[in-house]
Every structure is written in structure tokens, then in C-alpha cells.
Write a protein that holds these residues in place. Structure first.
Motif, short mmCIF file in Angstrom:
data_model
loop_
_atom_site.label_atom_id
_atom_site.label_comp_id
_atom_site.label_asym_id
_atom_site.label_seq_id
_atom_site.Cartn_x
_atom_site.Cartn_y
_atom_site.Cartn_z
N TYR A 13 0.81 -1.22 0.00
CA TYR A 13 0.00 0.00 0.00
C TYR A 13 0.85 1.28 0.00
O TYR A 13 0.31 2.37 0.07
CB TYR A 13 -0.95 -0.01 1.21
CG TYR A 13 -2.00 -1.09 1.12
CD1 TYR A 13 -3.18 -0.89 0.42
CD2 TYR A 13 -1.79 -2.33 1.73
CE1 TYR A 13 -4.14 -1.89 0.33
CE2 TYR A 13 -2.76 -3.34 1.64
CZ TYR A 13 -3.92 -3.11 0.94
OH TYR A 13 -4.86 -4.10 0.84
N HIS A 45 -0.63 6.71 5.81
CA HIS A 45 -0.47 6.86 4.36
C HIS A 45 -0.70 8.33 4.00
O HIS A 45 -1.25 9.09 4.80
CB HIS A 45 -1.48 5.96 3.63
CG HIS A 45 -1.23 5.84 2.15
ND1 HIS A 45 -1.74 6.75 1.23
CD2 HIS A 45 -0.54 4.92 1.45
CE1 HIS A 45 -1.35 6.38 0.02
NE2 HIS A 45 -0.62 5.28 0.11
N GLU A 64 -6.07 4.29 1.51
CA GLU A 64 -5.05 3.24 1.59
C GLU A 64 -4.78 2.87 3.05
O GLU A 64 -4.53 1.70 3.36
CB GLU A 64 -3.76 3.69 0.90
CG GLU A 64 -3.85 3.75 -0.61
CD GLU A 64 -4.50 5.02 -1.13
OE1 GLU A 64 -4.94 5.86 -0.31
OE2 GLU A 64 -4.55 5.18 -2.37
N LYS A 112 -7.64 0.54 4.09
CA LYS A 112 -7.53 -0.79 3.46
C LYS A 112 -6.39 -1.59 4.08
O LYS A 112 -6.51 -2.78 4.37
CB LYS A 112 -7.30 -0.65 1.95
CG LYS A 112 -8.53 -0.23 1.18
CD LYS A 112 -8.18 -0.10 -0.31
CE LYS A 112 -9.37 0.36 -1.12
NZ LYS A 112 -8.98 0.67 -2.52
N ALA A 113 -5.24 -0.95 4.24
CA ALA A 113 -4.08 -1.65 4.79
C ALA A 113 -4.35 -2.09 6.23
O ALA A 113 -3.97 -3.20 6.63
CB ALA A 113 -2.85 -0.73 4.75
#
Lengths: 157, 76
Positions: free
Chosen positions: A82, A109, A114, A117-118
Motif C-alpha cells: 500500500y 499513508h 489506503e 484498506k491496509a
């Protein structure tokens, strides 16, 4: 900000397991990164009820040598996949009473999507791949070993 | 050789047992299933490791180091 002042899981002295209470705000602060505008933190706390029964605590059993190595690798994988500024995760060992935090995951991030999601991917992999097991202790004094319904391909030799 | 068990596997085995030497994980797995039939399903879902290395079914076993049997994870 000094680039070396934020946490990175590749550091040899990184610790991903703790027998002491976790301090999520401190872990979040360690991950603040000058290039990152989005930080996401997940906290998994021990909850009062499960399977219709009242829980008094969870005892986490851990195979430490492999758990430490696996959490580091999961974090490094997520950083690469990511393009995170950094990522951190700490999981409790031993007895954790209701209301205390059992696991914390932080991702940083440039942007929030991101980081979200990560973070989700990291906690999923921690639950299914790291050799940690939860023993739910009920208020009546009995216990059972919980299951995360791990997909077969993530287990078995 | 010493074999260590975790979590739900301790319902079927003592936390640490001594077993005759086995050359591979597959051979040890078969012996453990023969010793405790009731644990067969859980053993088939378990991983084996020595130190911080996960072993495959055909992996050779280092006799001097304990082998650990890891049932499916349930952390978080």
C-alpha cells in the motif's frame, strides 16, 4: 520532523507483543509521519458478551518466536503493498480483562483510503496467520478455545 | 524428540511430550494421529514449526530442537 523519529517495523528492537496494558494513543503518536495525512488506528477490545454468555477475561497464548516474526512480516508486506509511510501492531499476551485492549493496529499513508484498506488487511492477517490463541474465560469459571474460522489455505502444513 | 502443543490441542495431549524420532513432519503427524484419533481433524488443520520456521509436510525434522504443533490461530 526527523524521519528517524517515527516507528518502522523493520527496526531490530521493534516489539509486537506485550504482557502489559497497551496505550493506543502512544502507538498512534509513534506512527505520525511527515509525509502522511491519513492515520488509521484499530483497537480490538475484550468484550463482555460472546455466544450469549458473559465473559470475564480472555487469556492469550502465544508462540512467541514465530508470532513476533510473523507480525513484522505482515506489517512490512502492507507497507510495500500500500506504499504506507509506516505501520505498527501490538498484541497482548496473557490475561486481558473485559474492557482492556487486546490488539492495536496503526497505519499511516498520504491519504486515508489506503490507510483504511491496509489496516483491515493487517488485522485480518494477524487474526488468521499469527500463532496466537484466545481462551475465553466465562464468569461461571469455565472456558473455551475460540476459533477465527481460518481459511484452510492459511493453515495446515 | 520433544513435541509441544498449544491451545485446543492440549485437550488431547500434554503441553510437552517425548516422541520417538521422526524424519519428516508427515511421519510425525501420522504418529500423533495414531496416538490420539480424536485429535485427527485438529491435527490436520495445524501447522508445525521449529524455532521461527514453519515446516512443510516433507520438511526434515531437526531432532535436537523441539517441534511445535500450532492449531488454527484465534488472536485479535
Amino acid at each position: 520532523m526527523n524521519p528517524s523519529s517515527f516507528f518502522h517495523p523493520a527496526a531490530e528492537d521493534s516489539v509486537f507483543l506485550s504482557s502489559e496494558p497497551l496505550h493506543p494513543a502512544s502507538l498512534l503518536q509513534q506512527c505520525q509521519h511527515p509525509e502522511c495525512g491519513g492515520l488509521v488506528m484499530f483497537c480490538g477490545d475484550v468484550r463482555l458478551r460472546n455466544m450469549g454468555r458473559q465473559v470475564s477475561a480472555i487469556e492469550y497464548e502465544v508462540y512467541v518466536p514465530l508470532a513476533q516474526k510473523t507480525i513484522r512480516q505482515i506489517l512490512l508486506d502492507a507497507i510495500q503493498t500500500y506504499q504506507l509511510g509506516t505501520a505498527h501492531a501490538v498484541h497482548r499476551i496473557g490475561l486481558v480483562p473485559v474492557g482492556q485492549t487486546a490488539v492495536v493496529v496503526v497505519t499511516a499513508h498520504r491519504h486515508r483510503m489506503e490507510a483504511y484498506k491496509a489496516n483491515e488487511e493487517i488485522i485480518y492477517r494477524i487474526k488468521h496467520e499469527v500463532p496466537i490463541w484466545k481462551k475465553e474465560i466465562f464468569t461461571e469459571g469455565d472456558f473455551h478455545w475460540a476459533s477465527n474460522d481460518t481459511p484452510r489455505e492459511l493453515n495446515a502444513p | 524428540m520433544q513435541v509441544l502443543f498449544f491451545a485446543g490441542l492440549k485437550k488431547y495431549f500434554q503441553p510437552a511430550i517425548e516422541m520417538p524420532a521422526h524424519d519428516t513432519v508427515a511421519s510425525l503427524l501420522a504418529a500423533l494421529k495414531a496416538q490420539q484419533h480424536e485429535a485427527s481433524e485438529l491435527l490436520d488443520q495445524s501447522r508445525f514449526a521449529q524455532g521461527d520456521q514453519i515446516l512443510m509436510l516433507d520438511s526434515p525434522i531437526q531432532a535436537h530442537e523441539p517441534i511445535v504443533v500450532l492449531p488454527p490461530s484465534s488472536g485479535g
